[in-house]
Write a protein that holds these residues in place. Structure first.
Motif, PDB file in Angstrom:
ATOM      1  N   HIS A  26      90.418 -12.815 -38.045  1.00 30.98           N
ATOM      2  CA  HIS A  26      90.059 -12.975 -36.634  1.00 30.98           C
ATOM      3  C   HIS A  26      89.749 -14.420 -36.254  1.00 30.98           C
ATOM      4  CE1 HIS A  26      87.480 -12.605 -33.004  1.00 30.98           C
ATOM      5  NE2 HIS A  26      88.442 -11.750 -32.674  1.00 30.98           N
ATOM      6  N   CYS A  27      89.019 -15.138 -37.095  1.00 31.53           N
ATOM      7  CA  CYS A  27      88.620 -16.511 -36.755  1.00 31.53           C
ATOM      8  C   CYS A  27      89.659 -17.551 -37.150  1.00 31.53           C
ATOM      9  CB  CYS A  27      87.265 -16.855 -37.373  1.00 31.53           C
ATOM     10  SG  CYS A  27      87.278 -17.046 -39.173  1.00 31.53           S
ATOM     11  N   GLY A  28      90.673 -17.160 -37.915  1.00 30.97           N
ATOM     12  CA  GLY A  28      91.733 -18.087 -38.312  1.00 30.97           C
ATOM     13  C   GLY A  28      91.478 -18.824 -39.610  1.00 30.97           C
ATOM     14  N   THR A  29      90.373 -18.556 -40.262  1.00 32.36           N
ATOM     15  CA  THR A  29      90.050 -19.250 -41.508  1.00 32.36           C
ATOM     16  C   THR A  29      90.957 -18.814 -42.659  1.00 32.36           C
ATOM     17  OG1 THR A  29      87.755 -19.551 -40.825  1.00 32.36           O
ATOM     18  CG2 THR A  29      88.212 -19.696 -43.187  1.00 32.36           C
ATOM     19  N   VAL A  30      91.160 -17.511 -42.784  1.00 33.64           N
ATOM     20  CA  VAL A  30      91.993 -16.966 -43.857  1.00 33.64           C
ATOM     21  C   VAL A  30      93.396 -16.736 -43.309  1.00 33.64           C
ATOM     22  CG1 VAL A  30      92.310 -15.087 -45.513  1.00 33.64           C
ATOM     23  CG2 VAL A  30      89.996 -15.858 -44.934  1.00 33.64           C
ATOM     24  N   GLU A  31      94.352 -17.491 -43.840  1.00 35.71           N
ATOM     25  CA  GLU A  31      95.752 -17.341 -43.449  1.00 35.71           C
ATOM     26  C   GLU A  31      96.566 -17.047 -44.693  1.00 35.71           C
ATOM     27  OE1 GLU A  31      97.476 -19.965 -40.301  1.00 35.71           O
ATOM     28  OE2 GLU A  31      95.764 -21.220 -40.876  1.00 35.71           O
ATOM     29  N   TYR A  32      97.517 -16.151 -44.548  1.00 35.57           N
ATOM     30  CA  TYR A  32      98.364 -15.800 -45.684  1.00 35.57           C
ATOM     31  C   TYR A  32      99.687 -15.239 -45.184  1.00 35.57           C
ATOM     32  CZ  TYR A  32      96.524 -11.103 -44.769  1.00 35.57           C
ATOM     33  OH  TYR A  32      96.159  -9.921 -44.179  1.00 35.57           O
ATOM     34  N   LEU A  77      86.734 -16.439 -48.546  1.00 36.78           N
ATOM     35  CA  LEU A  77      86.841 -15.023 -48.908  1.00 36.78           C
ATOM     36  C   LEU A  77      85.626 -14.578 -49.706  1.00 36.78           C
ATOM     37  CD1 LEU A  77      90.581 -14.564 -49.916  1.00 36.78           C
ATOM     38  CD2 LEU A  77      89.401 -13.506 -47.976  1.00 36.78           C
ATOM     39  N   LYS A  78      85.074 -13.463 -49.305  1.00 32.45           N
ATOM     40  CA  LYS A  78      83.967 -12.831 -50.007  1.00 32.45           C
ATOM     41  C   LYS A  78      84.471 -11.531 -50.602  1.00 32.45           C
ATOM     42  CE  LYS A  78      81.161 -15.990 -48.585  1.00 32.45           C
ATOM     43  NZ  LYS A  78      80.845 -17.087 -49.465  1.00 32.45           N
ATOM     44  N   THR A  79      83.760 -11.044 -51.609  1.00 34.23           N
ATOM     45  CA  THR A  79      84.173  -9.835 -52.316  1.00 34.23           C
ATOM     46  C   THR A  79      83.086  -8.783 -52.223  1.00 34.23           C
ATOM     47  OG1 THR A  79      85.458 -11.151 -53.878  1.00 34.23           O
ATOM     48  CG2 THR A  79      84.886  -8.925 -54.561  1.00 34.23           C
ATOM     49  N   TYR A  80      83.524  -7.547 -51.993  1.00 39.15           N
ATOM     50  CA  TYR A  80      82.614  -6.412 -52.006  1.00 39.15           C
ATOM     51  C   TYR A  80      83.215  -5.333 -52.905  1.00 39.15           C
ATOM     52  CZ  TYR A  80      80.061  -2.252 -50.561  1.00 39.15           C
ATOM     53  OH  TYR A  80      79.311  -1.116 -50.580  1.00 39.15           O
ATOM     54  N   SER A  81      82.414  -4.796 -53.791  1.00 37.12           N
ATOM     55  CA  SER A  81      82.822  -3.681 -54.647  1.00 37.12           C
ATOM     56  C   SER A  81      81.712  -2.649 -54.631  1.00 37.12           C
ATOM     57  CB  SER A  81      83.054  -4.153 -56.084  1.00 37.12           C
ATOM     58  OG  SER A  81      84.168  -4.992 -56.151  1.00 37.12           O
ATOM     59  N   GLY A  93      84.361 -14.360 -44.985  1.00 35.88           N
ATOM     60  CA  GLY A  93      82.918 -14.544 -44.924  1.00 35.88           C
ATOM     61  C   GLY A  93      82.451 -15.132 -43.612  1.00 35.88           C
ATOM     62  N   ARG A  94      83.374 -15.606 -42.812  1.00 35.27           N
ATOM     63  CA  ARG A  94      83.019 -16.192 -41.520  1.00 35.27           C
ATOM     64  C   ARG A  94      83.058 -15.141 -40.404  1.00 35.27           C
ATOM     65  NH1 ARG A  94      85.967 -21.121 -38.421  1.00 35.27           N
ATOM     66  NH2 ARG A  94      84.370 -21.347 -36.828  1.00 35.27           N
ATOM     67  N   CYS A  95      84.157 -14.404 -40.291  1.00 34.85           N
ATOM     68  CA  CYS A  95      84.292 -13.442 -39.184  1.00 34.85           C
ATOM     69  C   CYS A  95      84.177 -11.986 -39.634  1.00 34.85           C
ATOM     70  CB  CYS A  95      85.607 -13.656 -38.434  1.00 34.85           C
ATOM     71  SG  CYS A  95      87.103 -13.233 -39.369  1.00 34.85           S
ATOM     72  N   GLY A  96      84.255 -11.722 -40.944  1.00 35.86           N
ATOM     73  CA  GLY A  96      84.094 -10.377 -41.466  1.00 35.86           C
ATOM     74  C   GLY A  96      85.358  -9.542 -41.516  1.00 35.86           C
ATOM     75  N   SER A  97      86.511 -10.098 -41.147  1.00 35.72           N
ATOM     76  CA  SER A  97      87.762  -9.330 -41.166  1.00 35.72           C
ATOM     77  C   SER A  97      88.096  -8.856 -42.572  1.00 35.72           C
ATOM     78  CB  SER A  97      88.922 -10.188 -40.655  1.00 35.72           C
ATOM     79  OG  SER A  97      88.759 -10.494 -39.296  1.00 35.72           O
ATOM     80  N   SER A  98      88.437  -7.579 -42.697  1.00 29.27           N
ATOM     81  CA  SER A  98      88.852  -7.003 -43.976  1.00 29.27           C
ATOM     82  C   SER A  98      90.319  -7.338 -44.199  1.00 29.27           C
ATOM     83  CB  SER A  98      88.650  -5.490 -43.963  1.00 29.27           C
ATOM     84  OG  SER A  98      87.279  -5.200 -43.808  1.00 29.27           O
ATOM     85  N   VAL A  99      90.591  -8.185 -45.171  1.00 36.29           N
ATOM     86  CA  VAL A  99      91.921  -8.735 -45.361  1.00 36.29           C
ATOM     87  C   VAL A  99      92.744  -7.900 -46.339  1.00 36.29           C
ATOM     88  CG1 VAL A  99      93.198 -10.795 -46.032  1.00 36.29           C
ATOM     89  CG2 VAL A  99      91.025 -11.033 -44.827  1.00 36.29           C
ATOM     90  N   PHE A 100      92.212  -7.666 -47.543  1.00 35.99           N
ATOM     91  CA  PHE A 100      92.938  -6.912 -48.563  1.00 35.99           C
ATOM     92  C   PHE A 100      91.969  -6.425 -49.613  1.00 35.99           C
ATOM     93  CE2 PHE A 100      92.889 -11.207 -50.287  1.00 35.99           C
ATOM     94  CZ  PHE A 100      92.781 -11.048 -51.665  1.00 35.99           C
ATOM     95  N   PHE A 101      92.475  -5.587 -50.525  1.00 38.37           N
ATOM     96  CA  PHE A 101      91.676  -5.270 -51.695  1.00 38.37           C
ATOM     97  C   PHE A 101      92.538  -5.416 -52.936  1.00 38.37           C
ATOM     98  CE2 PHE A 101      93.286  -0.952 -50.978  1.00 38.37           C
ATOM     99  CZ  PHE A 101      93.503  -0.492 -52.257  1.00 38.37           C
ATOM    100  N   ASP A 102      91.868  -5.773 -54.010  1.00 36.58           N
ATOM    101  CA  ASP A 102      92.516  -6.005 -55.297  1.00 36.58           C
ATOM    102  C   ASP A 102      92.040  -4.931 -56.267  1.00 36.58           C
ATOM    103  OD1 ASP A 102      93.497  -6.887 -57.706  1.00 36.58           O
ATOM    104  OD2 ASP A 102      92.658  -8.910 -57.543  1.00 36.58           O
TER     105      ASP A 102
END
Length: 152
Positions: A26-32, A77-81, A93-102
């Protein structure tokens, strides 16, 4: 669903059909970018009703890790398990958007392909109403990871 088998589309490495999608939080920090084989219009996109997927609004496709290219935002990127701590859910970690899971399939050594669960809601210009969305009942079923299950 009546069984716990994988309901999404597995990557087809031999396919001549491939398309790369740009994505951003959402905030544009994480791009892929993600290359999908087959392309998104031919994918079965998974909507799971488990607690994490439903709360984060995941709509998932499963590319190989090698088909995922993180362009920026790795440090954000932050990680939650939770539960068995198997899946590493990655969010901005900035906007909270859920990007992917590994699901760490290779690391945990179960012989499955090295997939990521990528949230198509982050893809630029995606039209959700044009996707084939399949439901997965992760809330009530334990997936069969040995058969490349939904991984939740």
């Amino acid at each position: 669903m009546s069984d716990n088998k994988f309901s999404g589309t597995l990557p087809d490495e031999n396919s001549s059909e491939a398309e790369t999608y740009d994505a951003v939080c959402h905030c544009g920090t994480v791009e892929y970018s993600v290359t999908l084989t087959p392309p998104l219009p031919k994918q079965k996109v998974v909507s799971c009703n488990c607690s994490i997927c439903s709360r984060n609004g995941y709509l998932l496709v499963y590319p190989l890790r090698a088909q995922f290219n993180l362009k920026s935002g790795d440090a954000a990127l932050k990680t939650y398990s939770f539960g068995k701590m198997r899946n590493h859910h990655k969010f901005c970690g900035r906007c909270g958007s859920s990007v992917f899971f590994d699901p760490r399939l290779i690391e945990l050594g179960d012989g499955s392909p090295d997939l990521l669960g990528v949230n198509v809601r982050m893809f630029k210009n995606v039209k959700l109403d044009e996707l084939e969305i399949v439901q997965y009942d992760g809330k009530n079923q334990m997936p069969d990871v040995s058969n490349v299950s939904h991984l939740q």
